[in-house]
Design a protein around this motif. Structure first.
Motif: not given
Length: 440
Positions: A259-260, A263-264
């Motif tokens: 998920v990170y 998002m990045k």
């Protein structure tokens, strides 16, 4: 007519196409002598290039082995088996089965090439289990034929590399944004045309029931359940091995990272993310560390072809790059082209080079330094030139067993079992690629 063409090529490859390992060895010898006779390289130069490059794809080989293993382990989980079974059950007849596999593989390959390559083969096996009279070889071929769409999709390595800062051609031509490659009318036409029409092509390849070769039932046997019930006197070590808490904690760790990452970086899917996603979902769905490990052990035997053959292609690729042979082939086609025919001839040169360098990223390294400056000099479309390199690589994959190895390992088949169908797809898809490159 399609059936007759397919039958002809099937008989030819059954008689003359050797195992992919032998094919890689013969190709190594051919490239060696071409390098000696066409370029200034001496025999000792070619030997050194081959040896220096032989282990150059170790990281990629591991990635591909993990694509196969983690994908196979994920698909063997109870929930995934159930879901794939439900989708496969939509097909009630052999015709519907073949068309559904082709469509699903094509669609998944547009999303991500590694995802499509593995899921297509696993899905084909599910269909075969439910429709006994379908030609298993054609089903697996259909799964691989769907791979034709990958370079026009979200994971196309050439257009993504061309748009990435720091790529080898940035100083020469600047960045080529995906608005000039993936989002163009010609790419949309080619990708959608393949997605829609390939299922009908594979339908036409179907043979009469009396000509279908019987497949060993062992190939379609369901893998035994990997879950184990602990005895009442289980030791601490055994409880840890079958601990759901451990599996879910590691799974949660992986999901948080994924998920990170998105998002990045946005929707930038690479092979490492695919493998991590397969791994994390697999360990969660299997429920315990050892249940997952048992699934991995059942899949790992299929990596033999990847581990042994990929080093040969690494050596071949190094000989092509450092000897200048790849550039010589590309320049030949550039020299006989003009602004209008440039994308077409680049496409064919890429197809030829793909026999020795079956890698999208490898093609960009070998061809871009010649193709992009030539396109600039002629005033040709740089985005179309880049995609011509990409399409030629995807197109010639139909006769290059390199990328078929994971699917064949999952299916338990040999390259000659599916290549007759794939050559027919090569002829058909070539027309689609050429129409898109010339008329759009």
């Amino acid at each position: 007519m399609v059936g007759s063409i397919t039958n002809f090529f099937s008989k030819m490859v059954e008689r003359y196409l050797p195992d992919p390992l032998v094919f890689a060895m013969i190709l190594t010898i051919l490239i060696f002598f071409l390098g000696v006779f066409i370029t200034p390289s001496t025999p000792m130069d070619m030997v050194q290039m081959w040896g220096d490059g032989f282990w150059g794809l170790l990281a990629f080989s591991m990635q591909m082995a993990l694509v196969l293993v983690t994908g196979h382990a994920l698909a063997s989980s109870p929930l995934l088996r159930k879901w794939m079974g439900k989708i496969a059950s939509l097909a009630k007849t052999p015709v519907q089965g073949v068309m559904l596999v082709t469509f699903m593989s094509s669609l998944c390959s547009i999303i991500n090439w590694g995802f499509g390559l593995v899921v297509g083969a696993l899905f084909a096996r599910e269909v075969a289990r439910r429709i006994p009279k379908v030609d298993y070889r054609l089903l697996i071929a259909s799964a691989y034929i769907g791979f034709l769409t990958w370079h026009g999709g979200l994971s196309g390595s050439v257009p993504l590399t061309a748009a990435t800062p720091g790529n080898p051609m940035e100083k020469t031509a600047g960045l080529i944004p995906i608005s000039d490659t993936l989002l163009t009318p010609f790419n949309i036409f080619i990708t959608v045309a393949l997605l829609i029409t390939l299922p009908f092509l594979t339908k036409l390849m179907m043979k009469p029931e009396n000509e279908i070769v019987a497949i060993d039932p062992e190939l379609l046997k369901e893998e035994p359940p990997t879950a184990r019930k602990l005895p009442s006197n289980a030791t601490i070590a055994e409880k840890l091995e079958e601990s759901r808490i451990l599996a879910y904690v590691i799974g949660l760790l992986g999901i948080v990272y994924i998920v990170y990452y998105f998002m990045k970086n946005g929707f930038n899917i690479n092979i490492n993310i695919v493998n991590l996603l397969f791994f994390v979902l697999g360990i969660i769905l299997h429920g315990t560390p050892m249940s997952y490990m048992r699934a991995v052990k059942g899949a790992i035997g299929g990596t033999a072809g990847i581990l042994v053959q990929f080093p040969f292609y690494a050596g071949i690729q190094m000989m092509m790059e450092q000897s200048g042979l790849g550039g010589a082939i590309t320049n030949f086609f550039i020299d006989i082209s003009n602004k209008d025919t440039f994308p077409i001839l680049t496409f064919f040169s890429s197809g030829i080079i793909n026999l020795a360098v079956p890698s999208g990223g490898g093609h960009w390294v070998v061809q871009a330094p010649f193709v992009i400056p030539a396109a600039q000099a002629m005033g040709a479309d740089l985005g179309k030139a880049a995609m011509a390199i990409a399409y030629g690589e995807a197109w010639m994959n139909m006769v290059q067993p390199f990328w078929a190895l994971p699917a064949l390992a999952i299916a338990g088949l040999k390259a000659r079992d599916i290549m007759g169908f794939c050559i027919t797809a090569l002829l058909y898809s070539g027309v689609i690629f050429l129409i898109g490159l010339y008329f759009f």
